[in-house]
Design a protein around this motif. Structure first.
Motif, short mmCIF file in Angstrom:
data_model
loop_
_atom_site.label_atom_id
_atom_site.label_comp_id
_atom_site.label_asym_id
_atom_site.label_seq_id
_atom_site.Cartn_x
_atom_site.Cartn_y
_atom_site.Cartn_z
N ILE A 149 47.96 39.93 7.74
CA ILE A 149 47.59 40.37 6.39
C ILE A 149 46.15 39.98 6.06
CG2 ILE A 149 48.05 40.00 3.93
CD1 ILE A 149 51.03 39.84 4.68
N VAL A 150 45.78 38.73 6.39
CA VAL A 150 44.42 38.26 6.10
C VAL A 150 43.39 39.07 6.90
CG1 VAL A 150 42.86 36.29 6.31
CG2 VAL A 150 45.14 35.97 5.37
N GLY A 151 43.74 39.40 8.13
CA GLY A 151 42.85 40.24 8.93
C GLY A 151 41.78 39.48 9.69
N LYS A 152 41.79 38.17 9.64
CA LYS A 152 40.81 37.36 10.38
C LYS A 152 41.19 37.38 11.85
CE LYS A 152 37.56 34.15 10.58
NZ LYS A 152 36.20 34.55 10.66
N ASP A 153 40.25 37.78 12.70
CA ASP A 153 40.50 37.90 14.12
C ASP A 153 40.60 36.51 14.76
OD1 ASP A 153 40.68 38.55 16.77
OD2 ASP A 153 38.75 39.58 16.89
N PRO A 154 41.80 36.06 15.16
CA PRO A 154 41.93 34.74 15.76
C PRO A 154 41.31 34.66 17.16
CG PRO A 154 44.04 35.86 15.80
CD PRO A 154 43.09 36.73 15.05
N PHE A 155 41.18 35.78 17.81
CA PHE A 155 40.63 35.80 19.16
C PHE A 155 39.14 35.53 19.16
CE2 PHE A 155 44.46 38.37 19.15
CZ PHE A 155 45.18 37.79 20.18
N ALA A 156 38.46 35.91 18.08
CA ALA A 156 37.02 35.66 17.97
C ALA A 156 36.73 34.16 17.91
CB ALA A 156 36.47 36.36 16.73
N LEU A 157 37.65 33.37 17.37
CA LEU A 157 37.48 31.91 17.31
C LEU A 157 37.39 31.30 18.71
CD1 LEU A 157 40.06 31.04 14.50
CD2 LEU A 157 37.57 31.14 14.29
N PHE A 158 38.02 31.93 19.67
CA PHE A 158 38.02 31.44 21.05
C PHE A 158 37.04 32.20 21.93
CE2 PHE A 158 42.32 30.64 19.36
CZ PHE A 158 42.33 29.25 19.44
N GLY A 159 36.22 33.05 21.32
CA GLY A 159 35.22 33.83 22.07
C GLY A 159 35.83 34.90 22.95
N MET A 160 37.01 35.37 22.56
CA MET A 160 37.70 36.40 23.34
C MET A 160 37.63 37.74 22.62
SD MET A 160 41.12 34.13 24.19
CE MET A 160 42.02 35.49 24.85
N GLN A 161 37.73 38.80 23.40
CA GLN A 161 37.78 40.13 22.81
C GLN A 161 39.20 40.39 22.32
OE1 GLN A 161 36.58 43.25 25.44
NE2 GLN A 161 36.97 44.86 23.95
N ALA A 162 39.31 40.99 21.15
CA ALA A 162 40.62 41.28 20.57
C ALA A 162 41.37 42.31 21.43
CB ALA A 162 40.47 41.81 19.15
N PRO A 163 42.62 42.00 21.79
CA PRO A 163 43.41 42.98 22.56
C PRO A 163 43.76 44.19 21.71
CG PRO A 163 44.73 41.03 22.06
CD PRO A 163 43.34 40.77 21.56
N GLY A 164 44.16 45.25 22.39
CA GLY A 164 44.50 46.50 21.71
C GLY A 164 45.62 46.34 20.71
N LEU A 165 46.58 45.47 21.00
CA LEU A 165 47.70 45.25 20.08
C LEU A 165 47.21 44.66 18.76
CD1 LEU A 165 50.76 45.37 19.69
CD2 LEU A 165 50.89 43.07 20.64
N TRP A 166 46.23 43.76 18.82
CA TRP A 166 45.67 43.18 17.59
C TRP A 166 44.94 44.25 16.79
CZ3 TRP A 166 46.27 39.46 14.34
CH2 TRP A 166 45.29 39.24 13.36
#
Length: 135
Positions: free
Chosen positions: A41-58
């Motif tokens: 709901i918040v929409g903050k990309d958790p993968f960006a925190l780890f320097g990863m590219q967001a997967p398609g499912l996200w």
């Protein structure tokens, strides 16, 4: 002809608790589900925190937030219910176990159930009519 008087039959339902490990798994899933729905709901990309590219499912979940939250909610509930379900069906008569699905692996048929209860009640009636001897 023998007349058998049946006592009042009281039926009670109770929850049969699963093993503690399954309760803990269900509790963890419940908390994780709420966290994941909140992150979607918040929409903050958790993968960006780890320097990863967001997967398609996200990416899909961000484009379809309501549907993604509903999927997480129902899928998680399905697993939680599976963890909490024991399948227990235990029958006792006068505090004496007469049937256990956990031991037998199946539910009694209606004929089996009636026969078991009749036999137990006949035994109780006969036990009550025996003379009591004092030692």
């Amino acid at each position: 002809m023998e007349i058998i008087r049946y006592p009042d039959i009281r039926i009670e339902g109770e929850n049969y608790l699963p093993l503690p490990i399954y309760r803990h798994i269900a509790s963890f899933l419940s908390m994780f589900k709420l966290l994941l729905i909140g992150v979607i709901i918040v929409g903050k990309d958790p993968f960006a925190l780890f320097g990863m590219q967001a997967p398609g499912l996200w990416v899909w979940s961000q484009e379809n937030k309501i549907y993604a939250c509903m999927m997480v909610f129902f899928f998680s509930n399905m697993i939680e219910n599976q963890c909490m379900s024991t399948g227990a069906f235990e029958i006792t008569l006068n505090d004496v176990p007469v049937w256990s699905k956990l031991e037998s692996g199946h539910l009694p048929s209606m004929q089996q159930l009636v026969q078991i209860l009749e036999n137990e009640m006949k035994m109780n009636v006969h036990m009550d009519t025996l003379p009591h001897h004092r030692s």
